[in-house]
Design a protein around this motif. Structure first.
Motif, PDB file in Angstrom:
ATOM      1  N   UNK A   8       0.842  -1.182   0.000  1.00 12.53           N
ATOM      2  CA  UNK A   8       0.000   0.000   0.000  1.00 12.53           C
ATOM      3  C   UNK A   8       0.882   1.238   0.000  1.00 12.53           C
ATOM      4  N   UNK A   9       0.609   2.135  -0.939  1.00 11.70           N
ATOM      5  CA  UNK A   9       1.273   3.440  -0.968  1.00 11.70           C
ATOM      6  C   UNK A   9       0.440   4.344  -0.061  1.00 11.70           C
ATOM      7  N   UNK A  10       1.017   4.852   1.034  1.00 13.43           N
ATOM      8  CA  UNK A  10       0.229   5.676   1.962  1.00 13.43           C
ATOM      9  C   UNK A  10      -0.310   6.935   1.286  1.00 13.43           C
ATOM     10  N   UNK A  11      -1.556   7.262   1.591  1.00 17.63           N
ATOM     11  CA  UNK A  11      -2.169   8.484   1.046  1.00 17.63           C
ATOM     12  C   UNK A  11      -1.350   9.709   1.401  1.00 17.63           C
ATOM     13  N   UNK A  12      -0.670   9.658   2.549  1.00 18.25           N
ATOM     14  CA  UNK A  12       0.131  10.809   2.978  1.00 18.25           C
ATOM     15  C   UNK A  12       1.286  11.104   2.016  1.00 18.25           C
ATOM     16  N   UNK A  13       1.717  10.102   1.236  1.00 14.49           N
ATOM     17  CA  UNK A  13       2.784  10.322   0.251  1.00 14.49           C
ATOM     18  C   UNK A  13       2.246  10.961  -1.024  1.00 14.49           C
ATOM     19  N   UNK A  14       0.936  10.941  -1.186  1.00 19.19           N
ATOM     20  CA  UNK A  14       0.304  11.578  -2.334  1.00 19.19           C
ATOM     21  C   UNK A  14       0.324  10.713  -3.574  1.00 19.19           C
ATOM     22  N   UNK A  15      -0.525  11.080  -4.506  1.00 15.23           N
ATOM     23  CA  UNK A  15      -0.652  10.330  -5.756  1.00 15.23           C
ATOM     24  C   UNK A  15       0.643  10.406  -6.567  1.00 15.23           C
ATOM     25  N   UNK A  16       1.460  11.437  -6.345  1.00 13.16           N
ATOM     26  CA  UNK A  16       2.731  11.571  -7.076  1.00 13.16           C
ATOM     27  C   UNK A  16       3.646  10.383  -6.811  1.00 13.16           C
ATOM     28  N   UNK A  17       3.645   9.879  -5.585  1.00 13.44           N
ATOM     29  CA  UNK A  17       4.477   8.716  -5.253  1.00 13.44           C
ATOM     30  C   UNK A  17       4.065   7.510  -6.086  1.00 13.44           C
ATOM     31  N   UNK A  18       2.769   7.327  -6.275  1.00 11.62           N
ATOM     32  CA  UNK A  18       2.265   6.248  -7.117  1.00 11.62           C
ATOM     33  C   UNK A  18       2.619   6.498  -8.577  1.00 11.62           C
ATOM     34  N   UNK A  19       2.347   7.689  -9.069  1.00 14.34           N
ATOM     35  CA  UNK A  19       2.588   8.027 -10.478  1.00 14.34           C
ATOM     36  C   UNK A  19       4.051   7.817 -10.870  1.00 14.34           C
ATOM     37  N   UNK A  20       4.978   8.173  -9.979  1.00 11.32           N
ATOM     38  CA  UNK A  20       6.402   8.055 -10.292  1.00 11.32           C
ATOM     39  C   UNK A  20       6.846   6.617 -10.529  1.00 11.32           C
ATOM     40  N   UNK A  21       6.098   5.647 -10.008  1.00  9.19           N
ATOM     41  CA  UNK A  21       6.438   4.244 -10.237  1.00  9.19           C
ATOM     42  C   UNK A  21       6.118   3.803 -11.664  1.00  9.19           C
ATOM     43  N   UNK A  22       5.276   4.564 -12.355  1.00  9.74           N
ATOM     44  CA  UNK A  22       4.783   4.147 -13.670  1.00  9.74           C
ATOM     45  C   UNK A  22       5.039   5.140 -14.806  1.00  9.74           C
ATOM     46  N   UNK A  23       5.503   6.349 -14.502  1.00  7.98           N
ATOM     47  CA  UNK A  23       5.615   7.371 -15.546  1.00  7.98           C
ATOM     48  C   UNK A  23       7.002   7.514 -16.165  1.00  7.98           C
ATOM     49  N   UNK A  24       7.957   6.682 -15.759  1.00  9.87           N
ATOM     50  CA  UNK A  24       9.289   6.740 -16.348  1.00  9.87           C
ATOM     51  C   UNK A  24      10.287   7.599 -15.588  1.00  9.87           C
ATOM     52  N   UNK A  25       9.864   8.252 -14.510  1.00 11.68           N
ATOM     53  CA  UNK A  25      10.792   9.068 -13.714  1.00 11.68           C
ATOM     54  C   UNK A  25      11.813   8.214 -12.965  1.00 11.68           C
ATOM     55  N   UNK A  26      11.418   6.992 -12.619  1.00 15.19           N
ATOM     56  CA  UNK A  26      12.292   6.099 -11.849  1.00 15.19           C
ATOM     57  C   UNK A  26      12.699   4.892 -12.687  1.00 15.19           C
TER      58      UNK A  26
END
Length: 110
Positions: A8-26
């Motif tokens: 689970x990605x904590x809501x406190x980390x924000x949707x950006x934390x989730x997006x970064x796993x899939x958008x090519x930034x990492x």
């Protein structure tokens, strides 16, 4: 089906934390799990949950044991995954599915 774990990605980390796993930034990302996982191997997946929905998965490239949780002092394993991961076209409901759990990928479309 492809086995692995959910994280689970904590809501406190924000949707950006989730997006970064899939958008090519990492190119890779580090998850962790208490103890030494008995049913997890390189090549399995980490399935990501955010706001009670399954969003995607990332392939595990390495498990690194022998680390300590700095907050509790308990042993933990680092789980290195390849990024970007595979994203579902539409998130699937996973209400009540929080933290880390073993998961057989039953909801993942083939």
């Amino acid at each position: 089906m492809s086995s692995g774990i959910t994280k689970t990605i904590p809501s406190s980390q924000g949707v950006e934390a989730l997006e970064d796993l899939y958008n090519g930034k990492l190119h890779e990302f580090e998850f962790h799990m208490a103890g030494k996982p008995s049913k997890l191997n390189s090549g399995d997946y980490v399935y990501t949950i955010f706001e009670d929905k399954l969003h995607g998965r990332l392939k595990i490239k390495e498990l690194i044991s022998g680390h300590i949780n700095p907050a509790s002092g308990a042993p933990r394993t680092l789980i290195m995954v390849k990024a970007p991961g595979e994203r579902l076209p539409e998130p699937l409901p996973k209400k009540g599915h929080r933290g880390t759990r073993y998961y057989d990928g039953e909801d993942w479309p083939e």
